[in-house]
Scaffold this motif. Structure first.
Motif, PDB file in Angstrom:
ATOM      1  N   MET A 137       0.799  -1.092   0.055  1.00  0.00           N
ATOM      2  CA  MET A 137       0.078  -0.102   0.151  1.00  0.00           C
ATOM      3  C   MET A 137       0.719   1.093   0.078  1.00  0.00           C
ATOM      4  O   MET A 137       0.498   2.181  -0.713  1.00  0.00           O
ATOM      5  CB  MET A 137      -0.923   0.099   1.220  1.00  0.00           C
ATOM      6  N   ALA A 138       1.897   1.286   0.792  1.00  0.00           N
ATOM      7  CA  ALA A 138       2.871   2.255   0.738  1.00  0.00           C
ATOM      8  C   ALA A 138       3.469   2.580  -0.525  1.00  0.00           C
ATOM      9  O   ALA A 138       3.509   3.593  -1.046  1.00  0.00           O
ATOM     10  CB  ALA A 138       3.865   2.091   1.784  1.00  0.00           C
ATOM     11  N   LEU A 139       3.797   1.512  -1.391  1.00  0.00           N
ATOM     12  CA  LEU A 139       4.369   1.698  -2.666  1.00  0.00           C
ATOM     13  C   LEU A 139       3.211   2.403  -3.614  1.00  0.00           C
ATOM     14  O   LEU A 139       3.632   3.055  -4.569  1.00  0.00           O
ATOM     15  CB  LEU A 139       4.784   0.352  -3.108  1.00  0.00           C
ATOM     16  N   ALA A 140       2.166   1.710  -3.524  1.00  0.00           N
ATOM     17  CA  ALA A 140       1.266   2.181  -4.276  1.00  0.00           C
ATOM     18  C   ALA A 140       0.700   3.751  -3.990  1.00  0.00           C
ATOM     19  O   ALA A 140       0.277   4.628  -4.970  1.00  0.00           O
ATOM     20  CB  ALA A 140      -0.318   1.418  -3.860  1.00  0.00           C
ATOM     21  N   ARG A 141       0.949   4.298  -2.891  1.00  0.00           N
ATOM     22  CA  ARG A 141       0.860   5.521  -2.289  1.00  0.00           C
ATOM     23  C   ARG A 141       1.993   6.680  -2.701  1.00  0.00           C
ATOM     24  O   ARG A 141       1.808   7.749  -2.566  1.00  0.00           O
ATOM     25  CB  ARG A 141       0.070   5.713  -0.938  1.00  0.00           C
ATOM     26  N   SER A 142       2.975   6.029  -2.790  1.00  0.00           N
ATOM     27  CA  SER A 142       4.412   6.731  -2.999  1.00  0.00           C
ATOM     28  C   SER A 142       3.995   7.959  -4.128  1.00  0.00           C
ATOM     29  O   SER A 142       3.903   7.573  -5.093  1.00  0.00           O
ATOM     30  CB  SER A 142       5.457   5.771  -3.230  1.00  0.00           C
ATOM     31  N   GLY A 143       4.336   9.025  -3.627  1.00  0.00           N
ATOM     32  CA  GLY A 143       4.235  10.177  -4.679  1.00  0.00           C
ATOM     33  C   GLY A 143       5.543  10.370  -5.459  1.00  0.00           C
ATOM     34  O   GLY A 143       5.496  11.170  -6.452  1.00  0.00           O
ATOM     35  N   LEU A 179      -9.918  -0.045  -0.983  1.00  0.00           N
ATOM     36  CA  LEU A 179     -10.827   0.913  -0.653  1.00  0.00           C
ATOM     37  C   LEU A 179     -10.184   2.180  -0.115  1.00  0.00           C
ATOM     38  O   LEU A 179     -10.700   3.351  -0.434  1.00  0.00           O
ATOM     39  CB  LEU A 179     -11.982   0.497  -0.371  1.00  0.00           C
ATOM     40  N   THR A 180      -9.359   2.203   0.665  1.00  0.00           N
ATOM     41  CA  THR A 180      -8.572   3.324   1.232  1.00  0.00           C
ATOM     42  C   THR A 180      -7.629   3.923  -0.101  1.00  0.00           C
ATOM     43  O   THR A 180      -7.960   5.096  -0.189  1.00  0.00           O
ATOM     44  CB  THR A 180      -7.629   2.935   2.273  1.00  0.00           C
ATOM     45  N   LEU A 181      -7.274   3.095  -0.935  1.00  0.00           N
ATOM     46  CA  LEU A 181      -6.559   3.749  -1.969  1.00  0.00           C
ATOM     47  C   LEU A 181      -7.517   4.512  -2.901  1.00  0.00           C
ATOM     48  O   LEU A 181      -7.424   5.352  -3.839  1.00  0.00           O
ATOM     49  CB  LEU A 181      -5.875   2.716  -2.845  1.00  0.00           C
ATOM     50  N   ALA A 194      -7.950   0.106  -8.318  1.00  0.00           N
ATOM     51  CA  ALA A 194      -8.306  -0.478  -6.802  1.00  0.00           C
ATOM     52  C   ALA A 194      -9.813  -0.895  -6.819  1.00  0.00           C
ATOM     53  O   ALA A 194     -10.199  -1.882  -6.167  1.00  0.00           O
ATOM     54  CB  ALA A 194      -8.045   0.667  -5.648  1.00  0.00           C
ATOM     55  N   VAL A 195     -10.671   0.110  -7.561  1.00  0.00           N
ATOM     56  CA  VAL A 195     -11.949  -0.382  -7.521  1.00  0.00           C
ATOM     57  C   VAL A 195     -12.318  -1.407  -8.325  1.00  0.00           C
ATOM     58  O   VAL A 195     -13.085  -2.530  -8.142  1.00  0.00           O
ATOM     59  CB  VAL A 195     -12.904   0.999  -8.108  1.00  0.00           C
ATOM     60  N   GLU A 196     -11.599  -1.502  -9.647  1.00  0.00           N
ATOM     61  CA  GLU A 196     -11.837  -2.623 -10.551  1.00  0.00           C
ATOM     62  C   GLU A 196     -11.269  -4.149  -9.907  1.00  0.00           C
ATOM     63  O   GLU A 196     -12.109  -5.010 -10.117  1.00  0.00           O
ATOM     64  CB  GLU A 196     -10.825  -2.171 -11.656  1.00  0.00           C
ATOM     65  N   LEU A 197     -10.533  -4.005  -8.962  1.00  0.00           N
ATOM     66  CA  LEU A 197      -9.795  -5.174  -8.350  1.00  0.00           C
ATOM     67  C   LEU A 197     -10.921  -5.740  -7.322  1.00  0.00           C
ATOM     68  O   LEU A 197     -11.172  -6.989  -7.002  1.00  0.00           O
ATOM     69  CB  LEU A 197      -8.722  -5.155  -7.564  1.00  0.00           C
ATOM     70  N   THR A 198     -11.492  -4.566  -6.628  1.00  0.00           N
ATOM     71  CA  THR A 198     -12.437  -4.868  -5.797  1.00  0.00           C
ATOM     72  C   THR A 198     -13.966  -5.685  -6.657  1.00  0.00           C
ATOM     73  O   THR A 198     -14.636  -6.696  -5.947  1.00  0.00           O
ATOM     74  CB  THR A 198     -13.263  -3.707  -5.254  1.00  0.00           C
TER      75      THR A 198
END
Length: 328
Positions: A137-143, A179-181, A194-198
């Motif tokens: 998740m941290a990798l996905a959010r990395s700016g 869903l946080t992402l 993230a939504v598509e994977l859900t």
């Protein structure tokens, strides 16, 4: 006397006769030498064979997997790609030590190619504990990470979620992070994935997940993300709650294609019993009058399953080409 020809280290065509006999004597290092030779000779057939050969030779041997990781860590990108693709399919990749090394490589390697290969190799993990999920998740959010890396981190989280789910595990901790992402990422591509994977889980979603998807449907700035949220929302366990969320979202939606998605996903969730709600949409937006008439005729003809019904439905709206069209 004429000089003897130099000894050929490996058979020229490594996926043909002679190679396996040579490999039997020398083991995994021979596979790597054959990969290097095949790359030098630009031999795609041999490379395909060797990629499949790596997991056969390695099996469940975690030490062998760590050796391959050592090689991949310092190898140029073409060679590391073959090594990692083979490792991905070996049972040893699911050893905790191997998974840890791959996560560290994804986080810290100087080469973007190697970091991406590490994430792709992690996709065959059987499950992730909370610490590994948080690191992805941290990798996905990395700016500071390139978009491709962020998307790969989300995809890896989602694919392992599906692996865990299919083996009887819980999806809740994965969905919480996805869903946080979906709500908080600044990148619309990350939110969309993230939504598509859900939505890809093909399972009935609980109340908490439905509420979060409804928030995305009503509030996300990107029309594509909102449309995907509608698809995922239609899998909610409580059909009445799902239809209420769709009813609330429709009037405030400004995009034609998202409104069209809300209409069809209303019927996907509620079936013929939700036609009255679809007719209400058509009263608010006359562009959907023909659609509601078509759906009514299809249900009257005996169609029940929405996916089969959809195959017989005429489409009048050019989506996504008209995705920017606003309501009249």
């Amino acid at each position: 006397m004429a000089a003897e020809p130099p000894h050929q280290r490996l058979p020229r065509l490594t996926c043909r006769a002679g190679y396996l006999d040579f490999e039997q004597l020398h083991g995994l290092p021979t596979v790597r030498a054959a990969i290097q030779q095949s790359l030098a000779q630009n031999d795609p057939a041999a490379l395909a064979f060797l990629t499949e050969r790596i997991p056969e030779v390695m099996g469940g041997d975690a030490q062998a997997a760590l050796q391959v990781l050592d090689w991949a860590d310092t190898a140029p990108a073409p060679e590391s790609a073959v090594l990692m693709a083979g490792l991905r399919e070996a049972s040893a990749v699911r050893d905790a030590r191997v998974a840890e090394r791959l996560l560290t490589m994804a986080e810290q390697h100087a080469s973007i190619d190697h970091r991406a290969q590490a994430l792709q190799t992690l996709e065959t993990q059987a499950r992730f504990g909370a610490p590994a999920q948080d690191r992805l998740m941290a990798l996905a959010r990395s700016g500071t990470a390139p978009r491709g890396m962020s998307l790969l981190a989300v995809r890896t989280l989602g694919w392992v979620m599906k692996n865990d789910f299919q083996a009887g595990g819980s999806v809740e901790p994965y969905l919480t992070r996805l869903l946080t992402l979906a709500r908080e990422s600044e990148d619309p591509h990350v939110r969309a994935l993230a939504v598509e994977l859900t939505a890809s889980l093909s399972m009935r979603l609980d109340e908490r997940t439905v509420k979060q998807l409804a928030w995305v449907l009503e509030n996300d700035a990107d029309a594509n993300v909102r449309e995907l949220a509608g698809l995922a929302l239609s899998d909610g366990r409580d059909t009445r709650a799902v239809l209420n969320h769709f009813r609330a979202a429709f009037p405030g939606e400004q995009r034609l294609c998202v409104r069209w998605a809300i209409l069809r996903y209303t019927l996907r969730a509620g079936g013929a019993a939700a036609l009255h709600q679809a007719r209400d949409y058509a009263r608010q937006d006359r562009r959907f009058a023909r659609d509601v008439a078509d759906f009514q005729a299809l249900y009257d003809a005996g169609h029940v399953d929405f996916d089969r019904l959809w195959l017989n439905k005429r489409v009048y709206h050019r989506c996504p080409e008209d995705a920017e069209a606003r309501t009249p």
